[in-house]
Motif scaffolding. Structure first.
Motif, PDB file in Angstrom:
ATOM      1  N   GLN A   7      -4.965  -3.938  -0.387  1.00 26.79           N
ATOM      2  CA  GLN A   7      -5.507  -5.204  -0.873  1.00 26.79           C
ATOM      3  C   GLN A   7      -5.344  -5.274  -2.386  1.00 26.79           C
ATOM      4  OE1 GLN A   7      -9.575  -5.877   0.172  1.00 26.79           O
ATOM      5  NE2 GLN A   7      -9.680  -7.824  -0.899  1.00 26.79           N
ATOM      6  N   SER A   8      -4.620  -6.304  -2.849  1.00 22.71           N
ATOM      7  CA  SER A   8      -4.383  -6.486  -4.278  1.00 22.71           C
ATOM      8  C   SER A   8      -5.628  -7.044  -4.968  1.00 22.71           C
ATOM      9  CB  SER A   8      -3.203  -7.436  -4.488  1.00 22.71           C
ATOM     10  OG  SER A   8      -3.545  -8.727  -4.009  1.00 22.71           O
ATOM     11  N   SER A   9      -5.588  -7.110  -6.279  1.00 26.63           N
ATOM     12  CA  SER A   9      -6.730  -7.611  -7.048  1.00 26.63           C
ATOM     13  C   SER A   9      -7.027  -9.080  -6.765  1.00 26.63           C
ATOM     14  CB  SER A   9      -6.475  -7.429  -8.548  1.00 26.63           C
ATOM     15  OG  SER A   9      -5.349  -8.187  -8.952  1.00 26.63           O
ATOM     16  N   ASP A  10      -6.008  -9.834  -6.334  1.00 28.54           N
ATOM     17  CA  ASP A  10      -6.214 -11.241  -5.985  1.00 28.54           C
ATOM     18  C   ASP A  10      -6.377 -11.428  -4.473  1.00 28.54           C
ATOM     19  OD1 ASP A  10      -3.551 -10.440  -5.913  1.00 28.54           O
ATOM     20  OD2 ASP A  10      -2.744 -12.351  -6.572  1.00 28.54           O
ATOM     21  N   ASP A  11      -6.827 -10.366  -3.809  1.00 24.22           N
ATOM     22  CA  ASP A  11      -7.223 -10.369  -2.394  1.00 24.22           C
ATOM     23  C   ASP A  11      -6.105 -10.642  -1.396  1.00 24.22           C
ATOM     24  OD1 ASP A  11      -9.864  -9.693  -2.983  1.00 24.22           O
ATOM     25  OD2 ASP A  11     -10.380 -11.802  -3.351  1.00 24.22           O
ATOM     26  N   VAL A  12      -4.871 -10.379  -1.768  1.00 22.91           N
ATOM     27  CA  VAL A  12      -3.759 -10.492  -0.822  1.00 22.91           C
ATOM     28  C   VAL A  12      -3.638  -9.149  -0.108  1.00 22.91           C
ATOM     29  CG1 VAL A  12      -1.274 -10.893  -0.549  1.00 22.91           C
ATOM     30  CG2 VAL A  12      -2.583 -12.213  -2.235  1.00 22.91           C
ATOM     31  N   ILE A  13      -3.537  -9.203   1.210  1.00 20.08           N
ATOM     32  CA  ILE A  13      -3.419  -7.983   2.021  1.00 20.08           C
ATOM     33  C   ILE A  13      -1.944  -7.728   2.327  1.00 20.08           C
ATOM     34  CG2 ILE A  13      -4.046  -6.843   4.195  1.00 20.08           C
ATOM     35  CD1 ILE A  13      -6.486  -7.324   2.485  1.00 20.08           C
ATOM     36  N   PHE A  14      -1.513  -6.498   2.073  1.00 18.57           N
ATOM     37  CA  PHE A  14      -0.152  -6.067   2.397  1.00 18.57           C
ATOM     38  C   PHE A  14      -0.242  -4.995   3.459  1.00 18.57           C
ATOM     39  CE2 PHE A  14       0.135  -7.722  -1.859  1.00 18.57           C
ATOM     40  CZ  PHE A  14       1.385  -8.312  -1.934  1.00 18.57           C
ATOM     41  N   GLU A  15       0.546  -5.128   4.504  1.00 15.56           N
ATOM     42  CA  GLU A  15       0.622  -4.094   5.523  1.00 15.56           C
ATOM     43  C   GLU A  15       1.930  -3.363   5.284  1.00 15.56           C
ATOM     44  OE1 GLU A  15       0.674  -3.825  10.315  1.00 15.56           O
ATOM     45  OE2 GLU A  15      -0.895  -5.073   9.411  1.00 15.56           O
ATOM     46  N   THR A  16       1.832  -2.066   5.100  1.00 15.27           N
ATOM     47  CA  THR A  16       3.024  -1.289   4.771  1.00 15.27           C
ATOM     48  C   THR A  16       3.027   0.040   5.513  1.00 15.27           C
ATOM     49  OG1 THR A  16       4.400  -0.509   2.933  1.00 15.27           O
ATOM     50  CG2 THR A  16       2.043  -0.163   2.715  1.00 15.27           C
ATOM     51  N   ASP A  17       4.186   0.595   5.619  1.00 16.23           N
ATOM     52  CA  ASP A  17       4.411   1.901   6.227  1.00 16.23           C
ATOM     53  C   ASP A  17       3.585   2.949   5.460  1.00 16.23           C
ATOM     54  OD1 ASP A  17       5.494   4.406   6.887  1.00 16.23           O
ATOM     55  OD2 ASP A  17       7.550   3.680   6.915  1.00 16.23           O
ATOM     56  N   LEU A  18       2.916   3.819   6.173  1.00 11.36           N
ATOM     57  CA  LEU A  18       2.097   4.856   5.555  1.00 11.36           C
ATOM     58  C   LEU A  18       2.930   5.736   4.624  1.00 11.36           C
ATOM     59  CD1 LEU A  18      -0.701   6.143   5.369  1.00 11.36           C
ATOM     60  CD2 LEU A  18      -0.090   7.571   7.322  1.00 11.36           C
ATOM     61  N   VAL A  46      -4.198  -4.025  -9.551  1.00 11.96           N
ATOM     62  CA  VAL A  46      -2.819  -4.449  -9.288  1.00 11.96           C
ATOM     63  C   VAL A  46      -2.827  -5.796  -8.581  1.00 11.96           C
ATOM     64  CG1 VAL A  46      -0.596  -3.785  -8.272  1.00 11.96           C
ATOM     65  CG2 VAL A  46      -2.204  -2.005  -9.000  1.00 11.96           C
ATOM     66  N   ASN A  47      -2.192  -6.808  -9.197  1.00 13.19           N
ATOM     67  CA  ASN A  47      -2.137  -8.122  -8.546  1.00 13.19           C
ATOM     68  C   ASN A  47      -1.046  -8.144  -7.477  1.00 13.19           C
ATOM     69  OD1 ASN A  47       0.417  -9.089  -9.614  1.00 13.19           O
ATOM     70  ND2 ASN A  47      -0.614  -9.456 -11.554  1.00 13.19           N
ATOM     71  N   SER A  48      -1.029  -9.187  -6.671  1.00 14.84           N
ATOM     72  CA  SER A  48      -0.122  -9.241  -5.517  1.00 14.84           C
ATOM     73  C   SER A  48       1.349  -9.265  -5.908  1.00 14.84           C
ATOM     74  CB  SER A  48      -0.456 -10.441  -4.634  1.00 14.84           C
ATOM     75  OG  SER A  48      -0.344 -11.645  -5.351  1.00 14.84           O
ATOM     76  N   ALA A  49       1.688  -9.971  -6.987  1.00 18.60           N
ATOM     77  CA  ALA A  49       3.098 -10.037  -7.393  1.00 18.60           C
ATOM     78  C   ALA A  49       3.611  -8.654  -7.784  1.00 18.60           C
ATOM     79  CB  ALA A  49       3.268 -11.020  -8.557  1.00 18.60           C
ATOM     80  N   ILE A  50       2.806  -7.911  -8.511  1.00 21.93           N
ATOM     81  CA  ILE A  50       3.209  -6.570  -8.953  1.00 21.93           C
ATOM     82  C   ILE A  50       3.155  -5.592  -7.784  1.00 21.93           C
ATOM     83  CG2 ILE A  50       2.623  -4.647 -10.492  1.00 21.93           C
ATOM     84  CD1 ILE A  50       3.992  -7.130 -11.840  1.00 21.93           C
ATOM     85  N   LEU A  51       2.137  -5.692  -6.932  1.00 27.37           N
ATOM     86  CA  LEU A  51       2.057  -4.804  -5.772  1.00 27.37           C
ATOM     87  C   LEU A  51       3.271  -5.001  -4.867  1.00 27.37           C
ATOM     88  CD1 LEU A  51       0.593  -2.627  -4.210  1.00 27.37           C
ATOM     89  CD2 LEU A  51      -0.858  -4.398  -3.190  1.00 27.37           C
ATOM     90  N   ARG A  52       3.705  -6.234  -4.707  1.00 26.86           N
ATOM     91  CA  ARG A  52       4.903  -6.520  -3.906  1.00 26.86           C
ATOM     92  C   ARG A  52       6.114  -5.775  -4.492  1.00 26.86           C
ATOM     93  NH1 ARG A  52       4.202 -11.506  -3.813  1.00 26.86           N
ATOM     94  NH2 ARG A  52       3.316 -11.629  -1.726  1.00 26.86           N
ATOM     95  N   LYS A  53       6.258  -5.811  -5.835  1.00 29.10           N
ATOM     96  CA  LYS A  53       7.372  -5.114  -6.489  1.00 29.10           C
ATOM     97  C   LYS A  53       7.226  -3.592  -6.343  1.00 29.10           C
ATOM     98  CE  LYS A  53      10.136  -6.481  -9.263  1.00 29.10           C
ATOM     99  NZ  LYS A  53      11.586  -6.634  -9.040  1.00 29.10           N
ATOM    100  N   VAL A  54       6.011  -3.083  -6.509  1.00 29.97           N
ATOM    101  CA  VAL A  54       5.770  -1.647  -6.378  1.00 29.97           C
ATOM    102  C   VAL A  54       6.129  -1.186  -4.971  1.00 29.97           C
ATOM    103  CG1 VAL A  54       3.959   0.128  -6.299  1.00 29.97           C
ATOM    104  CG2 VAL A  54       4.030  -1.498  -8.201  1.00 29.97           C
TER     105      VAL A  54
END
Length: 159
Positions: A7-18, A46-54
């Motif tokens: 969960q990013s700082s702007d509350d976007v949830i990302f589901e990713t491979d462990l 970490v905001n959603s845009a940066i978490l997506r890049k990470v």
């Protein structure tokens, strides 16, 4: 293959491979100390845009031998950035700064290393004035203070 929610700082949830998430020492530590498997791991810095890049970077590097390794010998070199990483980091300065901060917070040494090397390459061979202009840094030295700093560091400018 197990998945995890972040969960990013702007509350976007990302589901990713462990395996991708485990590139982060911070997330790895959180998972080891947390019992709830269904809940998203909060990443308040970490905001959603940066978490997506990470996560994009971590997905590409998930098969690296040890993406968290600290390779001291390579830290001094700035010419060893892979073409993929070089292209990945061709972003505006704000994004590069946020990626660097996120890599530091998330303890992703490989990403932190290439981000810092990218910044080092941006300043290599530039004068202090050029660096200030590149990074929009205000010169807050008085002329006398600047002259003193230059005098104290003359030995360095000769090299």
């Amino acid at each position: 293959m197990p998945f995890i929610k972040l969960q990013s700082s702007d509350d976007v949830i990302f589901e990713t491979d462990l395996q991708v998430a485990m590139c982060s020492g911070t997330i790895k530590s959180m998972l080891e100390s947390c019992a709830a498997e269904d809940e998203a791991v909060p990443l308040p810095n970490v905001n959603s845009a940066i978490l997506r890049k990470v996560l994009e970077w971590a997905e590409y590097h998930k098969s690296d031998v040890n993406p968290m390794a600290n390779e001291d010998d390579d830290d001094k070199r700035t010419d060893d950035i892979t073409p993929w990483d070089k292209q990945f980091l061709e972003v505006d300065q704000g994004t590069l700064f946020e990626l660097t901060m996120a890599a530091n917070y998330l303890n992703i040494q490989g990403l932190l290393r290439v981000a810092c090397k990218t910044v080092a390459n941006m300043i290599k061979g530039k004068t202090p004035e050029d660096i200030r202009q590149t990074f929009n840094i205000k010169n807050d030295f008085t002329p006398a203070e600047e002259a003193l700093v230059r005098m104290e560091n003359e030995w360095h400018e000769d090299n």
